[in-house]
Structures are given as C-alpha cells and as structure tokens.
Design an enzyme around this catalytic site. Structure first.
Site, PDB file in Angstrom:
ATOM      1  N   ASN A 179       0.876  -1.164   0.000  1.00 54.85           N
ATOM      2  CA  ASN A 179       0.000   0.000   0.000  1.00 54.85           C
ATOM      3  C   ASN A 179       0.918   1.220   0.000  1.00 54.85           C
ATOM      4  OD1 ASN A 179      -1.739   2.095   0.495  1.00 54.85           O
ATOM      5  ND2 ASN A 179      -2.276   1.451   2.579  1.00 54.85           N
ATOM      6  N   LYS A 206       0.176   4.212  -0.131  1.00 50.09           N
ATOM      7  CA  LYS A 206      -0.414   5.407   0.479  1.00 50.09           C
ATOM      8  C   LYS A 206      -0.160   6.604  -0.438  1.00 50.09           C
ATOM      9  CE  LYS A 206      -0.090   3.171   4.919  1.00 50.09           C
ATOM     10  NZ  LYS A 206       0.032   3.287   6.386  1.00 50.09           N
ATOM     11  N   HIS A 227      -9.418   1.315   4.813  1.00 52.18           N
ATOM     12  CA  HIS A 227      -8.130   1.471   5.499  1.00 52.18           C
ATOM     13  C   HIS A 227      -8.326   2.390   6.707  1.00 52.18           C
ATOM     14  CE1 HIS A 227      -4.047   2.605   6.441  1.00 52.18           C
ATOM     15  NE2 HIS A 227      -3.681   1.484   5.832  1.00 52.18           N
ATOM     16  N   GLU A 269      -6.733   4.742   7.853  1.00 55.76           N
ATOM     17  CA  GLU A 269      -6.527   6.171   7.611  1.00 55.76           C
ATOM     18  C   GLU A 269      -7.766   6.800   6.986  1.00 55.76           C
ATOM     19  OE1 GLU A 269      -2.793   5.629   5.560  1.00 55.76           O
ATOM     20  OE2 GLU A 269      -1.946   4.927   7.454  1.00 55.76           O
ATOM     21  N   GLU A 321      -5.293  -4.799  10.485  1.00 58.72           N
ATOM     22  CA  GLU A 321      -4.232  -3.822  10.713  1.00 58.72           C
ATOM     23  C   GLU A 321      -4.519  -3.078  12.019  1.00 58.72           C
ATOM     24  OE1 GLU A 321      -2.192  -2.621   6.759  1.00 58.72           O
ATOM     25  OE2 GLU A 321      -3.945  -1.356   7.010  1.00 58.72           O
ATOM     26  N   GLY A 353       2.816   2.250  10.843  1.00 54.20           N
ATOM     27  CA  GLY A 353       3.778   3.335  10.696  1.00 54.20           C
ATOM     28  C   GLY A 353       4.483   3.702  11.987  1.00 54.20           C
ATOM     29  N   SER A 364       3.623  -2.199  10.244  1.00 56.29           N
ATOM     30  CA  SER A 364       5.075  -2.280  10.429  1.00 56.29           C
ATOM     31  C   SER A 364       5.654  -3.639  10.033  1.00 56.29           C
ATOM     32  CB  SER A 364       5.461  -1.920  11.864  1.00 56.29           C
ATOM     33  OG  SER A 364       5.070  -0.592  12.174  1.00 56.29           O
TER      34      SER A 364
HETATM   35  P1  13P Z   1       3.231   0.345   7.626  1.00 56.52           P
HETATM   36  O1  13P Z   1       3.681  -0.957   7.024  1.00 56.52           O
HETATM   37  O2  13P Z   1       3.972   1.536   7.108  1.00 56.52           O
HETATM   38  O3  13P Z   1       3.145   0.260   9.117  1.00 56.52           O
HETATM   39  O4  13P Z   1       1.712   0.585   7.105  1.00 56.52           O
HETATM   40  C1  13P Z   1       0.796  -0.454   7.251  1.00 56.52           C
HETATM   41  C2  13P Z   1      -0.420  -0.106   6.491  1.00 56.52           C
HETATM   42  O5  13P Z   1      -1.183   0.764   6.880  1.00 56.52           O
HETATM   43  C3  13P Z   1      -0.655  -0.808   5.215  1.00 56.52           C
HETATM   44  O6  13P Z   1      -1.933  -0.569   4.737  1.00 56.52           O
END
Ligand code: 13P
Length: 238
Positions: free
Chosen positions: A3, A5, A89, A91, A160, A166, A202
């Site tokens: 992803n 982002k 997601h 976010e 997640e 992150g 992560s």
């Molecule tokens: P990270 O791997 O950067 O922690 O992000 C995970 C994520 O949100 C994937 O959709």
C-alpha cells in the site's frame, strides 16, 4: 500487497515498478500486488502488465457513477485493469469518517465490478488498551459478513491494528494470530474458512517470516516497506 499510500512520483515509480516486476519473477508462489495512488494506475499497468505483480487502488466510491466530486468508481478502476482495491483502510476511517457500513458498501461495489476488495479492519490503541479488540473487529466485520457467503468468499481481509501502523511497533506474531484466529472463526461460521486474511502494521523483511509462520496469517499488507523494492520483495519471498 503493498500500500503505497500517498507516496510516489512518475520517475521514482518507474524505477520501483520495474524493480518489482523484475524481482517478483523469483518471489515464489504467493500473489504480489501494489495498491498505488489513482493517478499512477496507468503507469502501474503499463510497467506491470504481463508480469507477476498485479496492481490496484487504495479506495473507491460505493456509487457506480454520478455527482460525487473527487470520487472514483469501480468501473473506472476496471478501465485500468485493477485486480484489487483497498476498502476501509484505518486512515480513511479516521481521516475521512468512513463507517463500517460504508466500507462494506464499497466492498460490494468492488465485487459488483469484478474487483477483489481488500477490506481493512483493526482497533485503535485506546480500544486495544480498553480490551475491546475483539469487539471492534466483530463490529467492523458485521456489515461485511452480512454481504453473504458468496460475496465474502471473493473478499480479502486485512487486520491492521492502528497502533502498529507506521509506528515500528508490530503486533507480536502471537497477538496477531489471536485476532486472525477470531476472524477465521467468523469466516468458518459463514462457511468460507479459506478467505485470505492479511496482517498489516510495520511489516518488514525482518519480521515477515515469523508473522507468516502463524497458521491464520495468510500474507501482509505493507506500507512503508513496500516503497523499497528489495525490502518488499524479501517480504514476498518470506
Ligand atoms: P506500515 O507498514 O507503514 O506500518 O503501514 C501499514 C499499512 O497501513 C498498510 O496498509
């Protein structure tokens, strides 16, 4: 599945996508995919088509068309041969007020267009600390499971935990497994135990193998580490 982002630009993507295409030929038997920002779908397709890496988007509208400024419909993703689309997601849930029903509606819109939704679920740190992890997961899953066995059989789920995204703070394999086992049990009750359940938060080359060793973790949804070809390919190899 990577992803990206809101990262990337045409020149950096060209290198990353070409490296993924070249490297994934040796990544083994798993599916390898990237979910890129909408403007780069054409580029992803141009570089990846015919190779071992598939591509998709990070969101879609629940509507097929209409006066929805800024939204992107499943049919438009089909124009770029997307195989996957993320829905819900954390976010988007947190920053765009997406609720559980909307996330399920988006998954249904993707399915109607023949695109596999990767439905993301996961609890926040406050919810985890309050011991609400399993209740939150059940609440988020409910409208998705209500789509019925035939639909859910064509979905991918991604657990997640928000506190692991992150932050460098991965769930331990045992922590993740305990939630994945609960998700699997719900899938079993619906008669679709084989649905793939990814872990995200992560994930790196250094922790991927221990997560994938867990019986109910079928793969990973990778953020930051998917922006580095070698790191991402080592996760795929794991
Ligand atoms: P990270 O791997 O950067 O922690 O992000 C995970 C994520 O949100 C994937 O959709």
């Amino acid at each position: 599945m990577g992803n990206w982002k809101m990262h990337g630009n045409l020149s950096a993507n060209a290198v990353l996508l070409a490296d993924l295409r070249a490297g994934a030929a040796h990544a083994g038997a798993c599916d390898v995919a990237v979910c890129v920002p909408f403007p780069y779908l054409a580029q992803a397709r141009a570089v990846l088509e015919g190779g071992a890496v598939s591509w998709g988007a990070q969101d879609l509208s629940a509507h097929a068309q209409g006066a929805f400024t800024g939204e992107v419909a499943a049919g438009m993703l089909n124009d770029f041969a997307c195989r996957w689309v993320l829905t819900g997601h954390s976010e988007r849930r947190a920053m765009h007020a997406e609720g559980d029903q909307l996330v399920a509606d988006k998954a249904a819109a993707a399915l109607a267009a023949g695109i596999t939704p990767v439905v993301c679920i996961g609890e926040t740190l406050a919810e985890q600390e309050a011991g609400q992890t399993h209740a939150v997961i059940a609440r988020q899953l409910a409208p998705v499971l209500a789509l019925g066995a035939q639909a859910v059989a064509r979905v991918v789920l991604a657990y997640e935990p928000v506190w692991a995204i992150g932050t460098g703070r991965t769930a331990t394999p045992e922590q993740a497994q305990s939630v994945h086992a609960a998700i699997r049990s719900s899938l079993h009750d619906l008669g679709v135990p084989g649905v793939r359940v990814l872990y995200g938060g992560s994930v790196k080359a250094s922790n991927a193998a221990s997560l994938f060793a867990m019986p109910d973790i079928d793969g990973a949804l990778v953020g930051g580490a998917s922006l580095v070809a070698d790191e991402f390919l080592r996760i795929a190899a794991a």
